[in-house]
Scaffold this motif. Structure first.
Motif, mmCIF file in Angstrom:
data_model
loop_
_atom_site.group_PDB
_atom_site.id
_atom_site.type_symbol
_atom_site.label_atom_id
_atom_site.label_comp_id
_atom_site.label_asym_id
_atom_site.label_seq_id
_atom_site.Cartn_x
_atom_site.Cartn_y
_atom_site.Cartn_z
ATOM 1 N N GLU A 156 53.987 89.196 -22.297
ATOM 2 C CA GLU A 156 55.321 88.574 -22.294
ATOM 3 C C GLU A 156 56.389 89.563 -21.844
ATOM 4 N N ALA A 179 46.613 87.164 -20.465
ATOM 5 C CA ALA A 179 47.378 88.418 -20.516
ATOM 6 C C ALA A 179 47.008 89.319 -19.328
ATOM 7 N N GLN A 234 56.242 89.843 -18.136
ATOM 8 C CA GLN A 234 56.792 88.634 -17.497
ATOM 9 C C GLN A 234 58.315 88.582 -17.620
ATOM 10 N N ALA A 235 58.829 89.074 -18.737
ATOM 11 C CA ALA A 235 60.275 89.029 -18.962
ATOM 12 C C ALA A 235 60.980 90.248 -18.370
ATOM 13 N N LEU A 254 49.275 89.985 -26.026
ATOM 14 C CA LEU A 254 50.223 88.910 -25.741
ATOM 15 C C LEU A 254 51.646 89.435 -25.628
ATOM 16 N N ALA A 270 48.874 88.129 -16.369
ATOM 17 C CA ALA A 270 50.290 88.523 -16.394
ATOM 18 C C ALA A 270 50.466 89.968 -15.916
ATOM 19 N N LYS A 318 63.621 91.916 -26.478
ATOM 20 C CA LYS A 318 62.678 90.894 -26.001
ATOM 21 C C LYS A 318 61.280 91.092 -26.601
ATOM 22 N N ALA A 340 59.423 88.498 -29.005
ATOM 23 C CA ALA A 340 58.082 88.001 -28.659
ATOM 24 C C ALA A 340 57.151 88.116 -29.862
ATOM 25 N N LEU A 377 55.558 84.763 -31.486
ATOM 26 C CA LEU A 377 54.101 84.578 -31.492
ATOM 27 C C LEU A 377 53.587 84.374 -32.916
#
Lengths: 396, 396
Positions: free
Chosen positions: B295, B79, B298-299, B291, B82, B50, B54, B58
Motif C-alpha cells: 500500500e 503485494a 502504491q500510495a 500488505l 504492487a 499513510k 494502512a 488493514l
C-alpha cells in the motif's frame, strides 16, 4: 555457477504445498465445495480479540519510533520480561528475560540453535513422526540428520529404537510435542524416560546432549491434557516457541528461543545462538509483534480452541467408526491415520481422485500413515465424511 | 561442544552497538543532554502517516486469517505485483511479480542470495567502505570475502583496485548505494564503468559475475540526485531492498529480493534463492507488513526527508568550516569524515572522552575515517558542534 543444493531445495516443493496448490486449482474446476482439503496446517480461527486490540492500541497510542524501531538482537527487554514472567507463572520455572531471544518464528529459532550446535561430525536426532523441514535445517549446517523410528502404537517414543540411534556424535534430540503430524502429546512419563536415557548417555559420551523442544503447538491441547514444560523434566533443554498457532498469527513470524539457566553452558549457548542468528540475517524479530506477543501473554490471550476440538472429535469419531485406525490426538490440529492398506502414498492418490486431499506420511518418517489437518471448516468435514467412508469400503 | 565460530560471532559486539550502549550508560551519569550520540543508524523520523493509516485500516477492516495467515514463501501475489508495478513506473523496468521474493528485511535477503551463489572456492567482493555484516554473511557460507580498497577522494570506485581483486572465483560484487557509511551515491558513469569491467571479466572467466545491489537507502537521496536502477545499467544484477529506512520501519523486518528476468539464469537463481531461504528458516515475510509495504508503494508514501537533509547540511557545513575533510554526502543518513590525524580509532576514543560518540571506520574498511549518523535530533547536533570544533583544534 549456482549452488545446486540450494536450487534442488527450492525446486522440490513440499508434498503439502503441492497438494494445497492442487486443491486451489481443482476448486476452480469442480467448485470449492467439492474439494476436501485437509492438507495444510494454517490456523482456521481468527486471532483473539485481545490481540487485535493490542495491535490497534499500540499503533494509535505509542510513538512510531518506539514501536517500529530496531530492538536489541534478542528483543525488547520489556517484552522478554513479559515472556519470562508468563513461563514462570505457568510452570514454576526460573526463566529470566536474559534467557529469551525473540526470533522471526520457530523455523529460524530452530536454525539458529542447530547452527550454534554445529561442530564437526555432529548429529541431530529426530523422533518419527517428525516435521520434514528439520532435515534441511540440520543438513544445510553440515550435520547428520538421524531418525528414531516411530512408536506407531501410541506415537510416544520407542526407547529401544532411541538408544540404538544415539551415538557419541549426537548433539541434540528434537522433541516436538504436541506433535505435528500425530497430534499426540508426549506424557511426563515419556519425557522422564527420555531424560534418564539422555542423562546416562551424556555421562557415557562425556558431553551434554540437549533436547530441542520445538513447541509451536504448546497451547493447543484438549481433554484437559497438560503439556509438560520440558526444562523442568530434563534441564539441558532449549525451547523454540512460536506464536503462529497459539495466537493465529502464522504469517507474522514471531517466536522465541528460551535457553534456561539450568541448561548446560547456558550463557555460552545463548551467545552462540546470537552469533548463529547473525549469520542467517537476523537483526531483530518484528518489533511491533514483540509488543503484541508480550501483551497477549500478559493478558492470557488464547484463541477459541473449541472449534479445533469439535473438528477433532467429529473426525476421530467418524473415521474410527468407519474402521480407520488412529491414535486419538489430544493436541495440535492434526490426526495421523493409518492407511487401510498400509500404503499411504497410494491411498492419498486414491483420495485425490475424489478431491480429498490428505498428506501421505513418508516425509514425516511414517509411510503407512496419512495426516489430516483439523484446522478446517466444520462444514467441509461434514461434506467429506462420505468420501472417507467410501474409500475405506472400496479397499476392505 | 558448541560451535566456537558462532560463539565468537555472538560474543563480539559490533563497535557501533558498543558505542550506542556506552552512550546509554553515560547518559545516566552525565545527563542525556550532555551525550552526543552519532553512532547508530536508526531512523529518527516517524513512519509516514499513510503507513500508520494502512496498518490500522488493514487491522480493522480485513479478515484476521487473511492478513495474518501464512503467505507463499515468496509473498502474497497481490503485494508482489504492487512492488513490481512500483519499480516499473519509476524505472521503466520490466519487473514481474514473479521476480519479487519478500524477505524479513535486507539482511536475510543478502544471506539467501549469497548462499544461493555459494559454490566451492567462490568469492564475493565488496567495495570499501562497506557494511561490516557482509563479512559474516559471506564467510559463514564458506566463501571468501574480498575487498576493493576505497577511492577515498570521492568514495566512488577505484577501478584499478577493482580489477586487481577480480578473480575467476568471483561470483558477485556487492554494491551499496546510497552508501553506508559514506552517504555517497554511485553515479551512472561509475556504474557503467563497473558494468563494462564485469561484462568483460565474465566473458574472460566463462561465467557470469552478478552485482548484488544492497539498497536499503534507495529512497534517501538529496540535492535532486537520482539513484540509478542498477539492473538497467548491468543486467546481471539482483536487488536486495528493505523498507526499514524508506518507511522508518527498521524493527518490522520487511524487504525483498528482486531477481529481474534480465539477470543471467534468472529463474534458476530465483529458485536457488527460495531454497537457500528455506535453510535459514524463512517461511514468509511478515504478512501484515507485506500488505503495508504494498500500500505504501502504491500510495507513494515516503518519510519527511527534509529533516535528514537539514541535519546533513548543518553538519557538513559546520564540520568543513572547522577544517574537517569530508566528501559531501548526497544519500542515506551518514557522513564519513577523515580523522584530523588520520587515525580514526584514536580520534574516536578522544571524542568519546568528550561524550561525542562517532564510529571509527576500520570495520568499514577505511581506518582513516569515522562515521557520523545524521538521523539524530537537530538540537543534539547544535549542542555537539563546539565539541567537534574543540577536538580538531586540539590536534591541529
Amino acid at each position: 555457477m549456482l549452488s545446486e543444493a540450494m536450487y534442488a531445495l527450492g525446486a522440490k516443493k513440499s508434498c503439502i504445498r503441492e497438494l494445497f496448490e492442487y486443491g486451489m486449482r481443482q476448486s476452480a474446476v469442480v467448485g470449492a465445495e467439492n474439494v476436501y482439503d485437509f492438507s495444510i496446517g494454517n490456523p482456521s480461527i481468527p486471532a483473539p480479540q485481545k490481540v487485535k486490540d493490542a495491535f490497534v492500541r499500540l499503533l494509535t497510542e505509542r510513538d512510531s519510533l518506539e514501536i517500529h524501531g530496531y530492538t536489541q538482537a534478542a528483543g525488547r527487554m520489556d517484552a522478554r520480561e513479559a515472556i519470562a514472567e508468563g513461563l514462570n507463572s505457568r510452570y514454576n520455572a526460573c526463566i529470566r528475560a536474559q534467557n529469551i531471544f525473540f526470533t522471526c518464528g520457530a523455523a529460524p529459532a530452530l536454525v539458529a540453535l542447530i547452527r550454534a550446535l554445529a561442530v564437526d561430525g555432529a548429529e541431530i536426532l529426530a523422533i518419527a513422526p517428525y516435521f520434514p523441514e528439520y532435515r534441511p535445517f540440520v543438513e544445510s549446517n553440515g550435520m547428520r540428520f538421524t531418525i528414531v523410528p516411530a512408536d506407531t502404537d501410541a506415537f510416544q517414543i520407542s526407547f529401544s529404537a532411541l538408544e540404538a540411534q544415539l551415538t557419541p556424535h549426537t548433539q541434540a534430540v528434537i522433541v516436538n510435542s504436541p506433535n505435528n503430524p500425530s497430534g499426540v502429546v508426549y506424557t511426563e512419563e515419556t519425557l522422564r524416560r527420555l531424560g534418564a536415557i539422555l542423562k546416562r548417555k551424556s555421562r557415557e559420551y562425556g558431553h551434554f546432549i540437549y533436547i530441542i523442544a520445538d513447541e509451536p503447538y504448546r497451547e493447543l491441547a484438549y481433554d484437559g491434557v497438560k503439556v509438560p514444560f520440558i526444562p523442568s523434566v530434563y534441564p539441558d533443554t532449549v525451547v523454540c516457541y512460536s506464536f503462529s498457532k497459539s495466537l493465529s498469527l502464522p504469517g507474522e513470524r514471531i517466536g522465541y528461543i528460551c535457553v534456561p539457566d539450568c541448561a548446560a553452558e547456558s550463557q555460552k549457548l545463548f551467545t552462540a545462538v546470537a552469533g548463529a542468528a547473525r549469520t542467517i540475517g537476523h537483526v531483530c524479530a518484528p518489533s511491533l509483534l514483540q509488543l503484541v506477543a508480550a501483551e497477549a501473554v500478559q493478558a492470557g490471550a488464547c484463541p477459541d480452541l473449541e472449534a479445533y476440538d469439535r473438528n477433532r472429535v467429529m473426525l476421530y469419531e467418524a473415521l474410527t467408526s468407519y474402521g480407520y485406525q488412529c491414535v486419538k490426538p489430544t493436541g495440535a490440529f492434526y490426526m495421523f491415520v493409518k492407511a487401510p492398506d498400509g500404503d499411504a502414498a497410494a491411498f492419498s492418490e486414491l483420495a485425490k481422485g475424489e478431491n480429498l486431499l490428505i498428506v501421505p506420511g513418508g516425509d514425516f518418517g511414517c509411510p503407512e500413515f496419512f495426516r489430516i489437518s483439523t484446522c478446517v471448516a466444520p462444514e467441509m468435514i461434514e461434506r467429506s465424511l462420505s468420501v472417507f467412508k467410501r474409500l475405506i469400503e472400496s479397499i476392505n
